[in-house]
Design an enzyme around this catalytic site. Structure first.
Site, mmCIF file in Angstrom:
data_model
loop_
_atom_site.group_PDB
_atom_site.id
_atom_site.type_symbol
_atom_site.label_atom_id
_atom_site.label_comp_id
_atom_site.label_asym_id
_atom_site.label_seq_id
_atom_site.Cartn_x
_atom_site.Cartn_y
_atom_site.Cartn_z
ATOM 1 N N ASP A 155 33.822 0.775 -6.472
ATOM 2 C CA ASP A 155 34.239 1.717 -7.233
ATOM 3 C C ASP A 155 33.256 2.514 -8.538
ATOM 4 O O ASP A 155 33.677 3.368 -8.946
ATOM 5 C CB ASP A 155 35.421 0.848 -8.310
ATOM 6 N N SER A 156 31.763 2.150 -7.955
ATOM 7 C CA SER A 156 30.970 3.278 -8.508
ATOM 8 C C SER A 156 31.045 4.628 -8.002
ATOM 9 O O SER A 156 30.481 5.516 -8.484
ATOM 10 C CB SER A 156 29.351 2.660 -8.256
ATOM 11 N N ASP A 177 35.892 -2.876 -3.123
ATOM 12 C CA ASP A 177 36.212 -3.027 -4.397
ATOM 13 C C ASP A 177 37.573 -2.931 -4.874
ATOM 14 O O ASP A 177 38.422 -1.937 -4.602
ATOM 15 C CB ASP A 177 35.553 -2.161 -5.466
ATOM 16 N N LYS A 235 36.303 -7.280 -3.271
ATOM 17 C CA LYS A 235 35.351 -7.762 -4.241
ATOM 18 C C LYS A 235 36.204 -7.332 -5.627
ATOM 19 O O LYS A 235 36.794 -6.405 -5.633
ATOM 20 C CB LYS A 235 34.246 -6.876 -4.132
ATOM 21 N N GLU A 286 35.671 -8.650 -10.191
ATOM 22 C CA GLU A 286 34.617 -8.748 -11.099
ATOM 23 C C GLU A 286 35.482 -9.834 -11.982
ATOM 24 O O GLU A 286 36.604 -9.734 -12.278
ATOM 25 C CB GLU A 286 34.504 -7.494 -11.879
ATOM 26 N N GLU A 290 24.920 -9.014 -10.834
ATOM 27 C CA GLU A 290 24.213 -7.595 -11.419
ATOM 28 C C GLU A 290 23.650 -7.892 -12.783
ATOM 29 O O GLU A 290 24.124 -8.511 -13.651
ATOM 30 C CB GLU A 290 25.432 -6.555 -11.729
HETATM 31 O O1 KIV Z 1 30.697 -0.533 -7.396
HETATM 32 C C1 KIV Z 1 29.522 -0.622 -6.922
HETATM 33 O O2 KIV Z 1 28.909 0.099 -6.414
HETATM 34 C C2 KIV Z 1 29.220 -2.092 -7.039
HETATM 35 C C3 KIV Z 1 27.781 -2.374 -6.827
HETATM 36 C C4 KIV Z 1 26.964 -2.981 -8.095
HETATM 37 C C5 KIV Z 1 27.332 -3.147 -5.859
HETATM 38 O O3 KIV Z 1 30.027 -3.116 -7.185
#
Ligand code: KIV
Length: 271
Positions: free
Chosen positions: A52-53, A91, A120, A122, A189
């Site tokens: 989600d970056s 994500d 993924k 968090e 991270e």
């Molecule tokens: O969103 C993202 O790019 C991430 C990285 C930290 C792997 O979660």
């Protein structure tokens, strides 16, 4: 697509676990579109995170918080159309996994419409019920602990986590709780390298670090950061591989080689 990418055997979670067991470092990068995905596979990247970056590096948001399921599906599907060999982790965006039921619905969409191999999310101990629910419905889950970008508004900025004893103990507890809940992989991270080594030793699942020192089972960077396109403040752990590589393919190949031979991350990249 190059012939090289066409011929590669697909990487599975079993492949990544076998690499972990024989001590071969896993080279992972974020990717968000078809063209980069092809270049990254041809240069030897074994695992992608459609992170989600993308909200920050592609869409210009200040954080990952505004990213939606539609954003993630659009980019994950673009990556999946081009991807041939690498393991794809996608994500779950902020607000998409508040309850086990909502998480399952959205994780299924990332798998079915977005072509994810794994999702993924968090958080640590507070996310155990959600991880158990997803894994119980055959959705492979990657945890993400340490600095949690979706919670940046609560932290008041991007800060290294786990520097004191209580913080370190909480991160260790998060890792173990996620593994016990069924998570198959972990991203850590922005934590001190010493703590990252302890986390990696405390679980059996592969651990991928970003700003977490050299002792994780693999490394990930945000693609645009390792190509020298970081907007604003560049975190200590970022290295611009394009500067020495000269082309995107060469930069990515240099990153893969540096992860494999342990020269990235070097001491100047660690906390
Ligand atoms: O969103 C993202 O790019 C991430 C990285 C930290 C792997 O979660």
């Amino acid at each position: 697509m190059t012939a090289d990418a066409q011929q590669k055997t697909p990487v599975t979670l079993a492949t990544l676990r076998a690499m972990q067991q024989r001590g071969e470092k896993i080279a992972c990068l974020t990717t968000y579109d078809a063209s980069f995905t092809r270049v990254l596979e041809a240069a030897g990247v074994e695992m992608f995170i459609v992170g989600d970056s993308l909200g920050m590096v592609l869409m210009g948001y200040e954080s990952t918080v505004p990213v939606t399921m539609d954003d993630m599906l659009h980019h994950a599907a673009s990556v999946a159309r081009a991807g041939r060999s690498a393991w794809r982790v996608v994500d779950l965006p902020s607000g998409s996994y508040e309850t086990p039921g909502q998480a399952l619905l959205n994780a299924r969409r990332l798998m079915d419409e977005g072509g994810a191999h794994m999702v993924k999310l968090e958080g640590g101990t507070g996310k155990v019920a959600i991880v158990e629910h997803l894994v119980g419905h055959d959705i492979p889950v990657c945890g993400h602990i340490g600095l949690l970008p979706q919670s940046v508004e609560e932290y008041g900025g991007y800060r290294v986590q786990g520097r004191d004893e209580a913080g370190a103990a909480a991160i260790l507890a998060d890792a173990v709780a996620l593994e016990n809940a069924g998570a198959g992989m972990l991203v850590i991270e922005c934590i001190p390298a010493v703590l990252a080594a302890r986390v990696t030793g405390a679980v059996t699942m592969p651990v991928i670090g970003i700003g977490a020192g050299p002792d994780c089972d693999g490394q990930v960077l945000v693609l645009y950061d390792m190509l020298g396109m970081t907007a604003g403040h560049q975190p200590r752990f970022v290295k611009d591989f394009l500067q020495e590589g000269g082309s995107i393919h060469a930069a990515v190949a240099a990153y893969v080689a540096a992860v494999k031979d342990g020269s990235y991350p070097a001491s100047e990249h660690n906390y």
